[in-house]
Write a protein that holds these residues in place. Sequence first.
Motif, PDB file in Angstrom:
ATOM      1  N   ALA A  16       0.828  -1.212   0.000  1.00  0.00           N
ATOM      2  CA  ALA A  16       0.000   0.000   0.000  1.00  0.00           C
ATOM      3  C   ALA A  16       0.862   1.262   0.000  1.00  0.00           C
ATOM      4  O   ALA A  16       0.543   2.240  -0.691  1.00  0.00           O
TER       5      ALA A  16
ATOM      6  N   MET B  77       2.247   1.841  -3.418  1.00  0.00           N
ATOM      7  CA  MET B  77       1.200   2.331  -4.320  1.00  0.00           C
ATOM      8  C   MET B  77       0.857   3.792  -4.047  1.00  0.00           C
ATOM      9  O   MET B  77       0.518   4.538  -4.967  1.00  0.00           O
TER      10      MET B  77
ATOM     11  N   LYS C  69       2.641   6.246  -6.162  1.00  0.00           N
ATOM     12  CA  LYS C  69       2.175   6.312  -7.553  1.00  0.00           C
ATOM     13  C   LYS C  69       3.196   5.789  -8.582  1.00  0.00           C
ATOM     14  O   LYS C  69       3.637   6.529  -9.480  1.00  0.00           O
TER      15      LYS C  69
ATOM     16  N   GLU D 242       2.571   4.021 -10.975  1.00  0.00           N
ATOM     17  CA  GLU D 242       1.929   3.975 -12.295  1.00  0.00           C
ATOM     18  C   GLU D 242       2.292   5.192 -13.157  1.00  0.00           C
ATOM     19  O   GLU D 242       2.207   5.136 -14.388  1.00  0.00           O
TER      20      GLU D 242
ATOM     21  N   GLU E 292       4.525  -1.470 -12.468  1.00  0.00           N
ATOM     22  CA  GLU E 292       3.563  -2.326 -11.779  1.00  0.00           C
ATOM     23  C   GLU E 292       4.210  -2.911 -10.515  1.00  0.00           C
ATOM     24  O   GLU E 292       5.427  -3.009 -10.424  1.00  0.00           O
TER      25      GLU E 292
ATOM     26  N   TRP F 127      -5.463  -4.581   0.017  1.00  0.00           N
ATOM     27  CA  TRP F 127      -5.101  -4.452  -1.394  1.00  0.00           C
ATOM     28  C   TRP F 127      -6.321  -4.343  -2.302  1.00  0.00           C
ATOM     29  O   TRP F 127      -6.191  -4.398  -3.526  1.00  0.00           O
TER      30      TRP F 127
ATOM     31  N   ASP G  71      -8.038  -2.034  -3.382  1.00  0.00           N
ATOM     32  CA  ASP G  71      -8.018  -0.947  -4.373  1.00  0.00           C
ATOM     33  C   ASP G  71      -7.094  -1.250  -5.550  1.00  0.00           C
ATOM     34  O   ASP G  71      -7.014  -0.466  -6.492  1.00  0.00           O
ATOM     35  N   PHE G  72      -6.390  -2.372  -5.480  1.00  0.00           N
ATOM     36  CA  PHE G  72      -5.406  -2.706  -6.518  1.00  0.00           C
ATOM     37  C   PHE G  72      -5.897  -3.876  -7.367  1.00  0.00           C
ATOM     38  O   PHE G  72      -5.129  -4.762  -7.751  1.00  0.00           O
TER      39      PHE G  72
ATOM     40  N   THR H  27      -4.171  -6.699  -9.997  1.00  0.00           N
ATOM     41  CA  THR H  27      -2.774  -7.012  -9.704  1.00  0.00           C
ATOM     42  C   THR H  27      -2.617  -8.520  -9.557  1.00  0.00           C
ATOM     43  O   THR H  27      -3.448  -9.178  -8.932  1.00  0.00           O
TER      44      THR H  27
END
Length: 392
Positions: free
Chosen positions: A236, A239, A242, A244, A249, A263, A265-266, A269
Motif C-alpha cells: 500500500a 502504491m 504512484k 503507475e 507495476e 489491497w 483498491d489494486f 494485480t
Amino acid sequence: MKFVHGAAALALTAMSAFAHGEDIRIAHVYGKTGALEAYAKQSHTGLMMGLEYLTGGKMEINGRKLVVLEKDTQLKPDIGKAQLAAAYGDDKVDLAIGPVSSGVALAMLPVAEEYKKLLVVEPAVADSITGDKWNRYIFRTARNSTQDAVAGAAALPDNASIATLAQDYAFGRDGVKAFKEALAAVASKAKVVHEEYAPQQTTDFTAPAQRLFEALKDRPGRKVIVVIWAGAHPMAKLMDLKPERFGIEIAPGGNILPVMKGWKDFAGTEGAIYYYYGFPQNQMNDWLVKEHEKRYGQPPDFFTAGGFAAASAVVSAIRKAGGTDTEKLIAAMEGMAFETPKGTMTFRKEDHQALQPMYHFRIKKNQKSEWDLLELVREIPASRLPIPIRNK
C-alpha cells in the motif's frame, strides 16, 4: 508397613513413568511473541486443528496420547536454539515443529543433529534450511524461497524489466537469489535490473521506492517491482507513491488475509501465493475452512494451512513408522507423500523439502465479502516447479 508403602510408591512411580513414556511428545518451538506473532498464532492453530482432524478428534495415534508443548523463541536465534535443546533434552520430546523465522531456524538446525531428533520446519522459508545448512534430521513442510520464486516468476510477464524489494536478512536475500535463478529455470526473458534491500522494521519506503523508480522508469516494455517481504507489507505504501506514473507495476507475493484485505483498491494485480482458502478443492481443505470459520469467524489463512500440513506430515510418518523411533521416522518420511489442505505434498528424499503446488492469483475487482479477495488464475503443480537440490 513403611516398606510396603515404599514399594507401592515405587511401583506407582514406575507405572507413571511408563505411562508418560507412552505419550507422543511434540514440541512446537515458534515465535509466539515478536514481530511475526500473527504468523505464529496461525501456525499453532493449524497444527492443533490438523492433529484433531487427522486423529478423528481423539488426539492419539495407535493408542498413544499426543502431547504438544509450546516453546517461545521470541524470534531470537539464541533463545530458539536453547528452547529446542530444552525440548529434546529436558522435556524428552519425540520430535519438534517450527520455527517462524528463518534466522531462528538456522540456529536450531544443529541442535536437531546434536540430539538426533527430528525438526519439522514450518513455516521458515530460507533455501539454506534445506540447502547448505541442512542435516538429515531436518524435514520441511513449508515452501522454500525457490518455490515462492519459481511460482512468482511463472506469474510475471515474459519480457519485463524487474526490480526487487526485499528485507535485509536471510529470508529476503535468499528470496531474491532464488527469484533470479527461478527466472532462468522457467526460461523467462524477464530480467532483474536492480535489487533493493531494506531493514526488517522499515516503515517509510520513500527512499527505497525512489531508487526502484529510478532503476525502472526509462526501461522499455513492462516494468515490475517484485516484493519479497515478511510481516507488515509495503504494498500500500508503494502504491501511495504512484508507481503507475512511470508505467511501473507492483507484483506482491501472497500474504496473510489481513494484509491482502488492504489491497482491494489494486484490483487486477497478479502474483503467486502459497495458499488461499478458496483455491484448493479437497475434503481436508473443506473441513478446515468450515471449522475455522465456525470457530474463529473467518477463513483459515496462509500459515494455518502450513501448521495443518506439519500435523499431517507428523501423523502420517508416525503411523507409517509404527512409532516415534527417529531412524524409523526418517526412513518413513523420505519420499513420503501426505495429504494437506493444499493437496498432496511429497518429501523429496535428497533434501527432505516438501514438494507442493503453488497458485497464480489475481486480486478481484468485485469482492462479495470481507475475505473474498483473490481469484485463481491457475494452480501451478509441483511437477511444473523446477526446484534445485541445494544441500550437496
